[in-house]
Motif scaffolding. Structure first.
Motif, mmCIF file in Angstrom:
data_model
loop_
_atom_site.group_PDB
_atom_site.id
_atom_site.type_symbol
_atom_site.label_atom_id
_atom_site.label_comp_id
_atom_site.label_asym_id
_atom_site.label_seq_id
_atom_site.Cartn_x
_atom_site.Cartn_y
_atom_site.Cartn_z
ATOM 1 N N TRP A 136 14.000 11.888 18.338
ATOM 2 C CA TRP A 136 12.940 12.799 18.495
ATOM 3 C C TRP A 136 13.637 15.118 18.899
ATOM 4 N N ASP A 137 12.597 15.742 19.333
ATOM 5 C CA ASP A 137 13.510 17.167 18.841
ATOM 6 C C ASP A 137 14.647 16.981 20.153
ATOM 7 N N GLU A 138 14.963 16.575 20.785
ATOM 8 C CA GLU A 138 15.361 17.047 22.552
ATOM 9 C C GLU A 138 16.445 16.684 21.228
ATOM 10 N N ALA A 139 16.833 15.890 21.113
ATOM 11 C CA ALA A 139 18.755 15.032 20.307
ATOM 12 C C ALA A 139 18.638 16.214 19.009
ATOM 13 N N ARG A 182 0.721 -1.605 0.132
ATOM 14 C CA ARG A 182 0.312 0.187 -0.016
ATOM 15 C C ARG A 182 0.652 1.364 -0.489
ATOM 16 N N HIS A 183 2.295 1.564 -0.818
ATOM 17 C CA HIS A 183 3.528 2.608 -0.551
ATOM 18 C C HIS A 183 2.813 3.101 0.604
ATOM 19 N N ILE A 184 3.239 2.246 1.878
ATOM 20 C CA ILE A 184 3.437 2.044 3.320
ATOM 21 C C ILE A 184 4.960 2.496 3.694
ATOM 22 N N THR A 185 6.164 2.849 4.261
ATOM 23 C CA THR A 185 7.638 2.907 4.730
ATOM 24 C C THR A 185 6.989 2.261 5.755
ATOM 25 N N VAL A 186 7.886 1.158 6.673
ATOM 26 C CA VAL A 186 7.864 0.976 8.028
ATOM 27 C C VAL A 186 8.955 1.735 8.926
ATOM 28 N N VAL A 187 8.848 2.547 9.603
ATOM 29 C CA VAL A 187 9.462 3.060 9.978
ATOM 30 C C VAL A 187 10.041 2.613 11.950
ATOM 31 N N PRO A 188 11.099 1.812 12.223
ATOM 32 C CA PRO A 188 10.895 1.130 13.335
ATOM 33 C C PRO A 188 11.308 2.273 14.900
ATOM 34 N N GLU A 189 11.250 2.083 15.897
ATOM 35 C CA GLU A 189 11.610 2.793 16.655
ATOM 36 C C GLU A 189 11.993 2.061 17.767
ATOM 37 N N ILE A 190 13.668 2.066 17.702
ATOM 38 C CA ILE A 190 14.331 1.760 19.916
ATOM 39 C C ILE A 190 14.135 2.998 20.114
ATOM 40 N N ASP A 191 13.120 3.070 21.300
ATOM 41 C CA ASP A 191 13.792 4.312 22.154
ATOM 42 C C ASP A 191 14.998 3.619 23.124
ATOM 43 N N LEU A 192 15.856 5.173 22.725
ATOM 44 C CA LEU A 192 16.713 5.353 23.960
ATOM 45 C C LEU A 192 17.151 6.495 24.156
ATOM 46 N N PRO A 193 18.047 6.689 25.344
ATOM 47 C CA PRO A 193 18.479 6.028 25.943
ATOM 48 C C PRO A 193 17.301 6.200 27.624
ATOM 49 N N GLY A 194 16.439 6.617 27.490
ATOM 50 C CA GLY A 194 15.072 6.281 28.175
ATOM 51 C C GLY A 194 13.760 5.806 27.682
ATOM 52 N N HIS A 195 13.221 5.779 28.269
ATOM 53 C CA HIS A 195 11.940 5.168 27.812
ATOM 54 C C HIS A 195 12.691 3.141 28.157
ATOM 55 N N ILE A 224 15.334 4.927 10.864
ATOM 56 C CA ILE A 224 14.980 3.735 12.151
ATOM 57 C C ILE A 224 15.194 5.153 12.631
ATOM 58 N N HIS A 225 14.080 4.386 13.380
ATOM 59 C CA HIS A 225 14.056 6.262 14.563
ATOM 60 C C HIS A 225 14.522 5.343 15.974
ATOM 61 N N LEU A 226 15.749 6.282 16.678
ATOM 62 C CA LEU A 226 16.131 6.045 18.238
ATOM 63 C C LEU A 226 15.894 6.804 19.053
ATOM 64 N N GLY A 227 14.884 7.087 18.582
ATOM 65 C CA GLY A 227 14.108 8.093 20.301
ATOM 66 C C GLY A 227 14.616 8.879 20.144
ATOM 67 N N GLY A 228 15.177 9.306 21.894
ATOM 68 C CA GLY A 228 15.987 10.031 22.450
ATOM 69 C C GLY A 228 15.420 11.025 23.267
ATOM 70 N N ASP A 229 13.460 11.220 24.272
ATOM 71 C CA ASP A 229 12.709 11.700 24.930
ATOM 72 C C ASP A 229 13.038 11.658 26.130
#
Length: 529
Positions: free
Chosen positions: A369-372, A261-274, A333-338
């Motif tokens: 996330w914007d903190e990073a 369906r032309h949707i790209t998966v972006v996985p998030e591993i949320d670090l160093p918090g959460h 890839i999403h690495l969090g940072g919030d």
């Protein structure tokens, strides 16, 4: 060569596109030349079709439209991408497929034409409808698919047959990135439930699925080199439920379903918090002297941290990112940072810089996330409401865009669909304030963060956090009707959007939701019939 397609929902084309370029679109005026209506048997509607998101340009002609019946042919020209789009839309409309018998020329029907020289631009399409049929033309498979989603909305409300008005549509997206985020960590959602969410995203022309796979309450993706992450961290969720996780095969199934369906998966591993679920699984991730981690099923934030001064922590990050990168064909890839509230700022900055470098080493562009922002991710996801954008955050965001990073706009006071509609809403939270439908719709992503250079915004993402949401019905109650509002923010030129027009078109979507079996909220401010 024009071929008939078999009705199916099987996987479609692979996706490969540059994701961090801004989809600049000219602000084209919407033209709506209406004719007198002739009911549902051939004439045009007496008003502009209620398509969401609003096309860049749509003209309604005079005379007869095209009547779709249960025997209408769906045709494909131009190769595999055309066939894939036609197959999916044929399945959604429950229309017949198969090759014409004896080589006979097919009659009027719905044609998907892939033409690399069409001049429609990335993800753009044209759609024309009249007595001789419906023709959707695009230079890529995504554009053909989006034209098919517009066709679904041009049919009588909630129906898969009926008359498509005589229209001429020229359409393309405002932004290259149009995302929907789903938190599967606070509450776990099965593959089928995620696919149901993808169906809503696809109808409204979103092209990214951001999966928040890890948090304090649960770890949802199997990593073969770190089996305790799911054996321990996957067994909890908010409220004490049984949790769950995706095997590699499960995750690949989600990726395939979305990609079709032309949707790209972006996985998030949320670090160093959460990171409590990870620390419970591997206690050595904690710093010496930190309190022993225990499974967490509440909804507080900001208390957990991995130890950023241990080299073993970075081996863990490399193991996880390597495994996720190998499973994820998309470039991000999403690495969090919030909300790493217990870390010293210098330790936080050092960790994020190294984590981003790990993502790059495994061939991925990194979202954070914007903190990073000062640590140079490729895509900075702005989640803080404007009233909460501190001087430090503004400075970091400005510095990031000055170095060429793009912004993904997800301010909580407009895009967080876990926030209550109003005081009467039973689900959701309200820490960012109430987010009614107009609040979700009536803003400009390009000007939300003052002082950033023109062209800095790559796109918009809406998010469903699930502290209080545990069922598919819960998700749909909170996303409908606000998710289509954000679809229009992300797709339609700013100059072509206005609330008075949108609230009427949005209400006309309700029969389609009902036909799909989706739950929705009759939120205030919309012209529900």
């Amino acid at each position: 060569m024009c071929s008939m397609v078999r009705m199916t929902r099987s996987a479609g084309p692979r996706i490969g596109r540059a994701l961090l370029t801004v989809g600049a679109a000219a602000a084209l005026a919407l033209v709506a030349g209406c004719s007198s209506g002739e009911g549902d048997t051939g004439g045009a509607s007496s008003r502009t079709p209620a398509v969401v998101p609003r096309p860049a340009q749509l003209t309604v002609g005079s005379g007869a439209g095209f009547t779709v019946t249960s025997r209408t042919s769906v045709l494909a020209e131009g190769g595999a991408d055309a066939r894939a789009a036609a197959m999916l839309v044929a399945g959604e409309l429950d229309l017949p497929g198969g090759s014409p018998a004896g080589g006979a020329t097919p009659g009027p029907g719905i044609t998907f034409r892939l033409d690399p020289q069409a001049g429609t631009g990335p993800e753009g399409y044209t759609l024309t409808a009249g007595p001789s049929g419906v023709l959707i033309t695009a230079a890529d498979g995504a554009g053909l698919f989006y034209g098919g989603q517009t066709l679904r909305q041009l049919l009588p409300a909630g129906r898969t047959t009926g008359t498509v008005p005589p229209v001429d549509v020229h359409d393309h997206p405002r932004y290259a990135y149009r995302g929907g985020g789903l938190d599967v960590a606070r509450h776990f959602f099965s593959v089928a439930q995620v696919e149901s969410y993808v169906d809503v995203l696809a109808l409204y022309k979103f092209n990214h699925l951001h999966l928040h796979l890890t948090d304090d309450q649960g770890w949802r993706i199997a990593i073969s080199s770190r089996p305790q992450l799911t054996a321990v961290g996957g067994l909890t969720e908010v409220g004490g439920g049984k949790g769950g996780f995706y095997t590699a095969a499960d995750y690949r199934a989600i990726v395939r379903y979305a990609a079709a369906r032309h949707i790209t998966v972006v996985p998030e591993i949320d670090l160093p918090g959460h990171s409590n679920a990870a620390i419970v699984s591997y206690p050595e991730l904690a710093c010496d002297g930190d309190p022993a981690a225990a499974p967490y099923t509440d909804i507080g934030v900001g208390f957990s941290r991995v130890c950023t001064t241990k080299e073993s922590t970075y081996r863990f990050v490399d193991d996880v990112v390597s495994a996720i990168a190998a499973l994820t064909p998309g470039p991000l890839i999403h690495l969090g940072g919030d909300e790493a509230k217990t870390l010293d700022p210098a330790d936080y900055r050092a960790f994020m810089k190294r984590a981003i470098a790990v993502g790059h080493a495994h061939g991925k562009q990194v979202v954070a996330w914007d903190e990073a922002a000062p640590e140079q991710p490729d895509l900075v996801q702005v989640w803080h409401p404007q009233y909460d954008l501190t001087d430090d955050l503004r400075t970091g965001i400005a510095a990031a865009t000055g170095r060429g990073a793009k912004l993904l706009m997800s301010p909580a006071d407009h895009t967080y669909l876990d926030q209550k509609y109003d005081a009467s809403t039973t689900l959701g939270l309200d820490w960012a304030g109430y987010v009614g439908v107009r609040q979700a719709y009536d803003w400009n992503p390009d000007t939300y963060v003052p002082g950033v250079p023109a062209g800095s915004v790559a796109g918009v993402e809406t998010l469903l956090w699930t502290e209080t949401l545990s069922t598919t019905s819960d998700l749909q109650t909170m996303e409908l009707p606000r998710l289509p509002a954000l679809a229009e923010v992300a797709w339609t030129p700013q100059s072509a959007r206005n609330w008075s027009d949108f609230r009427t078109r949005l209400a006309a979507q309700a029969p389609l939701w009902t036909a799909q079996g989706w739950t929705y909220t009759k939120a205030d401010g919309v012209d529900w019939k």
